[in-house]
Design an enzyme around this catalytic site. Structure first.
Site, PDB file in Angstrom:
ATOM      1  N   GLY A  10      18.580  25.344  60.447  1.00 14.54           N
ATOM      2  CA  GLY A  10      19.604  26.147  61.106  1.00 14.54           C
ATOM      3  C   GLY A  10      18.910  27.289  61.812  1.00 14.54           C
ATOM      4  N   GLY A  31      17.463  30.317  62.056  1.00 13.29           N
ATOM      5  CA  GLY A  31      17.034  31.327  61.098  1.00 13.29           C
ATOM      6  C   GLY A  31      16.588  32.619  61.758  1.00 13.29           C
ATOM      7  N   ARG A  32      16.357  32.555  63.059  1.00  9.19           N
ATOM      8  CA  ARG A  32      15.957  33.779  63.762  1.00  9.19           C
ATOM      9  C   ARG A  32      16.541  33.816  65.167  1.00  9.19           C
ATOM     10  NH1 ARG A  32       9.666  32.960  65.492  1.00  9.19           N
ATOM     11  NH2 ARG A  32       9.640  30.698  65.522  1.00  9.19           N
ATOM     12  N   ASP A  49      11.735  36.592  58.344  1.00 12.84           N
ATOM     13  CA  ASP A  49      12.228  37.914  58.763  1.00 12.84           C
ATOM     14  C   ASP A  49      13.195  37.843  59.949  1.00 12.84           C
ATOM     15  OD1 ASP A  49      10.519  37.269  60.809  1.00 12.84           O
ATOM     16  OD2 ASP A  49       9.097  38.905  60.460  1.00 12.84           O
ATOM     17  N   GLY A  50      13.405  36.646  60.483  1.00  9.02           N
ATOM     18  CA  GLY A  50      14.344  36.519  61.607  1.00  9.02           C
ATOM     19  C   GLY A  50      13.784  37.042  62.919  1.00  9.02           C
ATOM     20  N   ARG A  75      16.891  32.456  75.945  1.00  6.73           N
ATOM     21  CA  ARG A  75      16.643  31.321  76.836  1.00  6.73           C
ATOM     22  C   ARG A  75      17.960  30.808  77.404  1.00  6.73           C
ATOM     23  NH1 ARG A  75      15.885  27.902  71.799  1.00  6.73           N
ATOM     24  NH2 ARG A  75      13.705  28.499  71.673  1.00  6.73           N
ATOM     25  N   ASP A  86      15.004  18.736  64.840  1.00 11.25           N
ATOM     26  CA  ASP A  86      15.769  19.943  65.185  1.00 11.25           C
ATOM     27  C   ASP A  86      15.280  20.550  66.498  1.00 11.25           C
ATOM     28  OD1 ASP A  86      13.481  20.380  63.402  1.00 11.25           O
ATOM     29  OD2 ASP A  86      13.905  22.508  63.677  1.00 11.25           O
ATOM     30  N   ASN A  87      14.197  20.024  67.033  1.00 13.89           N
ATOM     31  CA  ASN A  87      13.705  20.524  68.316  1.00 13.89           C
ATOM     32  C   ASN A  87      13.964  19.545  69.451  1.00 13.89           C
ATOM     33  OD1 ASN A  87      12.818  22.941  67.316  1.00 13.89           O
ATOM     34  ND2 ASN A  87      10.681  22.330  67.096  1.00 13.89           N
ATOM     35  N   ASP A 118      12.159  25.084  72.999  1.00 13.95           N
ATOM     36  CA  ASP A 118      11.572  25.633  71.780  1.00 13.95           C
ATOM     37  C   ASP A 118      10.050  25.462  71.761  1.00 13.95           C
ATOM     38  OD1 ASP A 118      11.587  27.064  69.502  1.00 13.95           O
ATOM     39  OD2 ASP A 118      12.578  25.585  68.237  1.00 13.95           O
TER      40      ASP A 118
HETATM   41  P1  AMP Z   1      10.819  26.453  64.819  1.00 13.81           P
HETATM   42  O1  AMP Z   1       9.479  26.053  64.306  1.00 13.81           O
HETATM   43  O2  AMP Z   1      10.832  27.693  65.658  1.00 13.81           O
HETATM   44  O3  AMP Z   1      11.550  25.316  65.469  1.00 13.81           O
HETATM   45  O4  AMP Z   1      11.648  26.851  63.513  1.00 13.81           O
HETATM   46  C1  AMP Z   1      11.934  25.982  62.442  1.00 13.81           C
HETATM   47  C2  AMP Z   1      12.942  26.627  61.515  1.00 13.81           C
HETATM   48  O5  AMP Z   1      12.385  27.791  60.893  1.00 13.81           O
HETATM   49  C3  AMP Z   1      14.207  27.079  62.209  1.00 13.81           C
HETATM   50  O6  AMP Z   1      15.270  26.882  61.313  1.00 13.81           O
HETATM   51  C4  AMP Z   1      13.929  28.539  62.458  1.00 13.81           C
HETATM   52  O7  AMP Z   1      15.095  29.280  62.629  1.00 13.81           O
HETATM   53  C5  AMP Z   1      13.171  28.928  61.200  1.00 13.81           C
HETATM   54  N1  AMP Z   1      12.293  30.102  61.392  1.00 13.81           N
HETATM   55  C6  AMP Z   1      11.124  30.133  62.062  1.00 13.81           C
HETATM   56  N2  AMP Z   1      10.602  31.358  62.041  1.00 13.81           N
HETATM   57  C7  AMP Z   1      11.445  32.148  61.347  1.00 13.81           C
HETATM   58  C8  AMP Z   1      11.475  33.530  60.975  1.00 13.81           C
HETATM   59  N3  AMP Z   1      10.496  34.370  61.323  1.00 13.81           N
HETATM   60  N4  AMP Z   1      12.523  33.968  60.243  1.00 13.81           N
HETATM   61  C9  AMP Z   1      13.520  33.152  59.893  1.00 13.81           C
HETATM   62  N5  AMP Z   1      13.549  31.850  60.196  1.00 13.81           N
HETATM   63  C10 AMP Z   1      12.542  31.335  60.924  1.00 13.81           C
HETATM   64 MG    MG Z   2      13.144  24.979  66.527  1.00 13.43          MG
END
Ligand code: AMP
Ligand code: MG
Length: 480
Positions: free
Chosen positions: A90, A92-93, A126-127, A180, A258-259, A268
Site C-alpha cells: 500500500g 506507505g509514503r 518514515d513515509g 508525479r 505493485d509497480n 515508480d
Molecule cells: P517502492 O519500492 O517505492 O515501490 O515501495 C515498496 C513499498 O514500500 C510501498 O508500499 C512503499 O510505500 C513502501 N515504502 C518504501 N519506502 C518507504 C518509507 N520510507 N516509508 C514508508 N513506506 C515506504
Molecule cells: Mg512502488
C-alpha cells in the site's frame, strides 16, 4: 485564480470500494522549497498558471485543488515482491492527491505523491523520500519521455527540510516530496488485494471502473467478457511499455506487481539505470543479486506479473478464457519492439524488412558492445545519417565487416521527414545518456555545494534532444 480553463477535476477514485483507499493527512514539513516544476506537464492539465506560493501550497502542504479530492487517499494494494507475496503493501509514503483530465486527450490523470508522510501502510518506514531519490525519479522520467516511453511525468519536487536516515545513502540525507502526473495508480497489486480478500463484488467493481476510466478498449457485454478483455488490454499495453524500455536501453529495477500500472504506463523509479552497452544481464538494483529484473529479463518479469493479474480474475471468468488472453503479450511485445527500434532510428516502416533491421541491429549491439545510445544517435535518419555516422566517434566501427549487413539494410529505409530535418542539430548535439556515473556527478554537486546547475543543464539538454528527434517544442523544465 489558481487554476486555468483547461483544469478539469475528475476525482473518481472514491467511487471504488473503500477497501482500496484510506484518507490520510500529509506530513507537516519544516520547509518548502520548490526545486523543480514541470510547466509543460502542468499546461496539459490547466495548472501552469499557479504562482510559486500556490505550487507550494498545493504540492508541499497539499491544500486540496478546487472540486477535487477533499483529502488525500493512501491507496491500498498487495503485491509480489521478487515473486514473494506481500499482503502488507500500500502507499506507505505517498497518496493520491488529485485526479484530473488531460486537456488534449481527455485521459484520466492522477497527481500522486512520494515522500508526503506516514500512512497506515508505512510499516516501519518514515513515509519520506530522500532528495536524491526525488532527483533520480525526475531524471529517469524526463529521459524516458524523450526516448519515447509511455511514462509518468515528474510534476514537481519540493525540498522539505528534514534529515533522513538511510542504509543505502550517505546519512543524514535531505528530504523532499515528489508529485508525479500519471495515467492511473491502479496496479496489478490493486487487483491482488481484492482477490486475496476474496471480495468478488469489489473485484467486479474494480474491473468495471478500470474499463470505464482507463482501458476503454476492454469492452464486453457481460462481466466475464470485460474481465477477459481487461487482461488482454493490460497485456497489450504492458508489452508495449516493455518494448519501449528495451528500445530505450532502460532497466526499471523493481518489476514487482505493485509497480506495474494497469494502463501499462511506466512509473515508480527507484534503482533504475540506463544501459551503457547492450547486455541482457545488466541489473539495476543492488538488492537484485539474482538478476531477476535484469535488462533482458524484463519482458519475462512483466508476463509473470500479468499472469498473476489473470489469476486474480478467476472468480469472474473461467481459466479457459483468461489463459488465452495472456497470449496477447508476446506478439504485442514483438510488434512494438520492432516499431520502437525503427522510431529510434528515425526511419519509416518497410514492412517485411523492419524485423530484419531491428534484429540485426540488436545482435550487433550485443556482440560489439558499442555504446548503446551513441549508435542510435549516429544512425538516426538511416541513410540520411551516413556521413554523420562515418565522421562520428564510432566511424571506424561502422566500417567493420560485422556492421556491413546492417548498413546494407539501413540503406534500404527512408528517413522520416523529422529525421531529415534533425541531421544538422544531431551533428552538434551529443546524445543525453544519464549513465550511473553521470547521475552520481549531478547529485554530488547538489549534495556537496547545493549546486543545481548541472541538473538544470542535463534537463535542458534532454529537452533539446527530444525536440530534435520528435519535433516536440522544448519547454523549459524549471528548476526553482
Ligand atoms: P517502492 O519500492 O517505492 O515501490 O515501495 C515498496 C513499498 O514500500 C510501498 O508500499 C512503499 O510505500 C513502501 N515504502 C518504501 N519506502 C518507504 C518509507 N520510507 N516509508 C514508508 N513506506 C515506504
Ligand atoms: Mg512502488
Amino acid at each position: 485564480m489558481p487554476v486555468g480553463p483547461d483544469y478539469a477535476a475528475a476525482p473518481v477514485h472514491t467511487a471504488l470500494p473503500d477497501s482500496l483507499y484510506t484518507p490520510v493527512r500529509p506530513a507537516h514539513f519544516p520547509e518548502h522549497r520548490l526545486r523543480y516544476f514541470n510547466a509543460e506537464a502542468a499546461r496539459t492539465v490547466g495548472l501552469d498558471a499557479l504562482s510559486e506560493s500556490e505550487v507550494l501550497a498545493h504540492f508541499g502542504q497539499f491544500t486540496p485543488l478546487p472540486d477535487n479530492l477533499s483529502e488525500p487517499l493512501a491507496l491500498a494494494y498487495h503485491g509480489h515482491q521478487f515473486q514473494v507475496y506481500n499482503p502488507d503493501l500500500g502507499d506507505g509514503r505517498g497518496f493520491l492527491y488529485a485526479q484530473l483530465r488531460e486537456s488534449h486527450t481527455g485521459r484520466l490523470l492522477d497527481l500522486g505523491t512520494k515522500g508526503s508522510g506516514r500512512t497506515p501502510w508505512s510499516r516501519g518506514g518514515d513515509g519520506r523520500l530522500t532528495l536524491k531519490g526525488g532527483v533520480r525519479e525526475l531524471l529517469a522520467s524526463t529521459l524516458l519521455e524523450a526516448r519515447g516511453v509511455d511514462t509518468s511525468r515528474t510534476f514537481c519536487v519540493v525540498e522539505t527540510g528534514e534529515t533522513l536516515m538511510r542504509n543505502d545513502e550517505p546519512s543524514p540525507a535531505r528530504s523532499c516530496v515528489l508529485t508525479r502526473l500519471s495515467h492511473s495508480h491502479i496496479r496489478i497489486g490493486t487487483f491482488q488485494r481484492l482477490a486475496f480478500l476474496d471480495d468478488r463484488p469489489a473485484l467486479a467493481a474494480l474491473v468495471d471502473h478500470v474499463v470505464e476510466h482507463l482501458l476503454p478498449e476492454a469492452q464486453g457485454a457481460h462481466l466475464p467478457d470485460r474481465a477477459v478483455a481487461l487482461v488482454e488490454a493490460a497485456c497489450t499495453r504492458v508489452a508495449r511499455v516493455g518494448a519501449q524500455w528495451l528500445a530505450a536501453g532502460f532497466v526499471h529495477g523493481v518489476l514487482n506487481s505493485d509497480n506495474i500500472n494497469i494502463t501499462g504506463e511506466s512509473f515508480d523509479y527507484g534503482p533504475w539505470r540506463f544501459l551503457p552497452t547492450l547486455d541482457p544481464g545488466f541489473t539495476a538494483a543492488y538488492f537484485d543479486g539474482g538478476g531477476l529484473y535484469a535488462f533482458g529479463r524484463q519482458p519475462d518479469a512483466l508476463l509473470w506479473n500479468l499472469t498473476r493479474l489473470a489469476e486474480c480474475l478467476l472468480p469472474l471468468a473461467t481459466r479457459d478464457r483468461l489463459e488465452p488472453a495472456l497470449e496477447a503479450f508476446e506478439p504485442a511485445l514483438h510488434r512494438h519492439f520492432v516499431e520502437r527500434v525503427l522510431a529510434r532510428l528515425g526511419v519509416s516502416s518497410r514492412g517485411d524488412d523492419d524485423e530484419a533491421l531491428a534484429v540485426a541491429l540488436w545482435r550487433f549491439l550485443r556482440e560489439s558492445r558499442l555504446p548503446f545510445e551513441q549508435v542510435f544517435h549516429d544512425w538516426h535518419g538511416g541513410p540520411a545519417a551516413l556521413d554523420r555516422a562515418a565522421d562520428g566517434p564510432l566511424g571506424h566501427d561502422y566500417r567493420s565487416a560485422q556492421f556491413q549487413p546492417i548498413r546494407t539494410l539501413l540503406e534500404r529505409f527512408e528517413p522520416t521527414s523529422a529525421a531529415v530535418q534533425a541531421q544538422h542539430a544531431l551533428a552538434r548535439e551529443a546524445p543525453p545518456t544519464l549513465l550511473i556515473d553521470e547521475v552520481e556527478t549531478l547529485w554530488t554537486a547538489i549534495a556537496d555545494r547545493d549546486d543545481w546547475t548541472g541538473l538544470q543543464q542535463a534537463l535542458d539538454a534532454i529537452a533539446r534532444y527530444r525536440h530534435v528527434v520528435t519535433g516536440h517544442d522544448p519547454d523549459p523544465h524549471l528548476l526553482a
